[in-house]
Design a protein around this motif. Sequence first.
Motif, PDB file in Angstrom:
ATOM      1  N   TYR A   1     -59.189 -18.332  32.482  1.00 11.53           N
ATOM      2  CA  TYR A   1     -59.464 -17.049  32.592  1.00 11.53           C
ATOM      3  C   TYR A   1     -58.368 -15.977  32.170  1.00 11.53           C
ATOM      4  CZ  TYR A   1     -63.758 -18.256  35.153  1.00 11.53           C
ATOM      5  OH  TYR A   1     -65.067 -18.284  35.522  1.00 11.53           O
ATOM      6  N   GLU A   2     -58.568 -15.264  31.167  1.00 15.90           N
ATOM      7  CA  GLU A   2     -57.441 -14.225  30.824  1.00 15.90           C
ATOM      8  C   GLU A   2     -57.514 -13.286  31.879  1.00 15.90           C
ATOM      9  OE1 GLU A   2     -54.741 -13.516  29.531  1.00 15.90           O
ATOM     10  OE2 GLU A   2     -55.187 -14.088  27.802  1.00 15.90           O
ATOM     11  N   THR A   3     -56.171 -12.757  31.900  1.00 13.85           N
ATOM     12  CA  THR A   3     -55.973 -11.493  33.025  1.00 13.85           C
ATOM     13  C   THR A   3     -56.594 -10.241  32.552  1.00 13.85           C
ATOM     14  OG1 THR A   3     -53.590 -11.060  32.070  1.00 13.85           O
ATOM     15  CG2 THR A   3     -53.824 -12.803  33.684  1.00 13.85           C
ATOM     16  N   PRO A   4     -56.851  -9.563  33.365  1.00 14.60           N
ATOM     17  CA  PRO A   4     -57.439  -8.142  33.312  1.00 14.60           C
ATOM     18  C   PRO A   4     -56.598  -7.126  32.408  1.00 14.60           C
ATOM     19  CG  PRO A   4     -57.711  -8.624  35.712  1.00 14.60           C
ATOM     20  CD  PRO A   4     -56.844  -9.885  35.007  1.00 14.60           C
ATOM     21  N   VAL A   5     -55.185  -7.510  32.580  1.00 15.75           N
ATOM     22  CA  VAL A   5     -54.299  -6.699  31.848  1.00 15.75           C
ATOM     23  C   VAL A   5     -53.292  -7.518  31.280  1.00 15.75           C
ATOM     24  CG1 VAL A   5     -54.689  -4.456  32.952  1.00 15.75           C
ATOM     25  CG2 VAL A   5     -52.978  -6.167  33.743  1.00 15.75           C
ATOM     26  N   PRO A   6     -52.480  -7.359  30.271  1.00 18.60           N
ATOM     27  CA  PRO A   6     -51.483  -8.190  29.746  1.00 18.60           C
ATOM     28  C   PRO A   6     -50.269  -8.154  30.501  1.00 18.60           C
ATOM     29  CG  PRO A   6     -52.308  -6.637  28.043  1.00 18.60           C
ATOM     30  CD  PRO A   6     -52.866  -6.097  29.208  1.00 18.60           C
ATOM     31  N   LEU A   7     -49.927  -9.419  31.276  1.00 19.41           N
ATOM     32  CA  LEU A   7     -48.740  -9.594  32.131  1.00 19.41           C
ATOM     33  C   LEU A   7     -47.544  -9.159  31.438  1.00 19.41           C
ATOM     34  CD1 LEU A   7     -50.080 -12.748  33.997  1.00 19.41           C
ATOM     35  CD2 LEU A   7     -50.453 -10.242  34.416  1.00 19.41           C
ATOM     36  N   LYS A   8     -47.262  -9.400  30.151  1.00 18.31           N
ATOM     37  CA  LYS A   8     -45.893  -9.185  29.404  1.00 18.31           C
ATOM     38  C   LYS A   8     -45.732  -7.664  29.347  1.00 18.31           C
ATOM     39  CE  LYS A   8     -45.566 -13.645  26.743  1.00 18.31           C
ATOM     40  NZ  LYS A   8     -45.471 -14.162  25.617  1.00 18.31           N
TER      41      LYS A   8
ATOM     42  N   GLY B   1     -61.024  -6.616  32.946  1.00 17.16           N
ATOM     43  CA  GLY B   1     -62.078  -7.659  32.756  1.00 17.16           C
ATOM     44  C   GLY B   1     -61.287  -9.131  32.582  1.00 17.16           C
ATOM     45  N   THR B   2     -62.136  -9.964  33.246  1.00 17.49           N
ATOM     46  CA  THR B   2     -61.800 -11.375  32.872  1.00 17.49           C
ATOM     47  C   THR B   2     -62.863 -12.055  32.074  1.00 17.49           C
ATOM     48  OG1 THR B   2     -62.545 -11.532  35.010  1.00 17.49           O
ATOM     49  CG2 THR B   2     -60.392 -11.516  35.058  1.00 17.49           C
ATOM     50  N   TRP B   3     -62.200 -12.902  31.234  1.00 16.69           N
ATOM     51  CA  TRP B   3     -63.244 -13.741  30.610  1.00 16.69           C
ATOM     52  C   TRP B   3     -62.448 -15.082  30.070  1.00 16.69           C
ATOM     53  CZ3 TRP B   3     -60.879  -9.328  28.989  1.00 16.69           C
ATOM     54  CH2 TRP B   3     -60.007  -9.306  28.188  1.00 16.69           C
ATOM     55  N   LEU B   4     -63.470 -16.124  29.878  1.00 12.71           N
ATOM     56  CA  LEU B   4     -62.786 -17.416  29.800  1.00 12.71           C
ATOM     57  C   LEU B   4     -62.256 -17.418  28.188  1.00 12.71           C
ATOM     58  CD1 LEU B   4     -65.492 -19.660  31.122  1.00 12.71           C
ATOM     59  CD2 LEU B   4     -63.000 -19.391  31.920  1.00 12.71           C
ATOM     60  N   VAL B   5     -61.088 -17.885  28.018  1.00 10.82           N
ATOM     61  CA  VAL B   5     -60.571 -18.186  26.538  1.00 10.82           C
ATOM     62  C   VAL B   5     -59.983 -19.593  26.517  1.00 10.82           C
ATOM     63  CG1 VAL B   5     -59.705 -15.579  26.678  1.00 10.82           C
ATOM     64  CG2 VAL B   5     -58.383 -17.643  27.376  1.00 10.82           C
ATOM     65  N   ASP B   6     -59.595 -19.679  25.303  1.00 10.33           N
ATOM     66  CA  ASP B   6     -59.063 -21.057  24.857  1.00 10.33           C
ATOM     67  C   ASP B   6     -60.342 -22.221  25.197  1.00 10.33           C
ATOM     68  OD1 ASP B   6     -57.127 -23.139  24.072  1.00 10.33           O
ATOM     69  OD2 ASP B   6     -56.640 -23.676  26.046  1.00 10.33           O
TER      70      ASP B   6
END
Length: 328
Positions: free
Chosen positions: A37-44, A27-32
Amino acid sequence: MSESEPLVFTFGDPEPVMAGAIYDSLGTWLVDNGRYYETPVPLKGLARLLRANAYHGPAIEFKALQVMQSFKESWAVSHEDMNAAVIDFGVFANATFQKIRNGFGEVVELRHLPFINMRRMKEPNRYCMLQPYGAIVEFEPDEVLHIKNYDVNQEIYGLPGYLGAIQSMLLNEDATLFRRRYYKNGAHMGYVFYAGGELDEDSKKAVREAIEGSKGVGNFRSMFLHIPNGDKDDVQIKPVGDFSTKDDLEKIKNLSRDDIIAAHRIQPALACLIPQNQSGFGDITKADEVYQKNEIQPVRKHLAASVNRVLLPKDRISFDPKNETTPM
């Protein structure tokens, strides 16, 4: 330590590439404070996954090489920038470029932006780049070209198709680490060494040093142990869990490998796998033709269409089959 207390110690384990789950929820949601928008999965996590086994990372690299084989660069897009974008697209299913404009507002150059640090901001068609220590670099509206695949759950980011094989990727890594620990720790890996005879402190220390010395180089060595007036059951080797002498390791490695290769939809012959039957994998030339038609060409068309949409006609790129190297 008194003589009645049991003596217990363990060997150190190699650290796995991935620690914990790759994702908890999609899912995506607004952060900071609602800025991006945060990514659905951690890119790192997806980036670390490239080194988890011998198949996933090379499969993405192989596909990127195939896509770039016929790339014809222009003044606006260099080979280096497009190659980096193709790798990003393979790993994250997203790629980003910064649009460089002339005095008339025309896009005259596209510079690759590493997608692992890019985020879509709350405002439509605006992006930012995350920096160390929480800093954020904001781009102007319509300054970033974002190329992504389609995700049915949200329209902010693309999602790679190999997510369903993540558990197999990690299982393959776990099986390899198990075998590494077996050879690294020696013959006692997976066993409890139990001594119930009368051992003084010096004898217990000598046994402990002998067991610890069986690790690493020179492992699998034999050990002599004498207990005066001891019983035959005073010393026992009790197995805990060990599939090293069975075919379980090979089955796990092969099954997880097949899942990974299937997730990338690479023909086994092109994945450098060794045939398990006498007939082999068939004609590798035909396998390559099918792979080029069904996997590589669609990626090329998607990337070229997205890039050329913002460039001037004279600066547009192409993936010309004439640029491909003819096999000798």
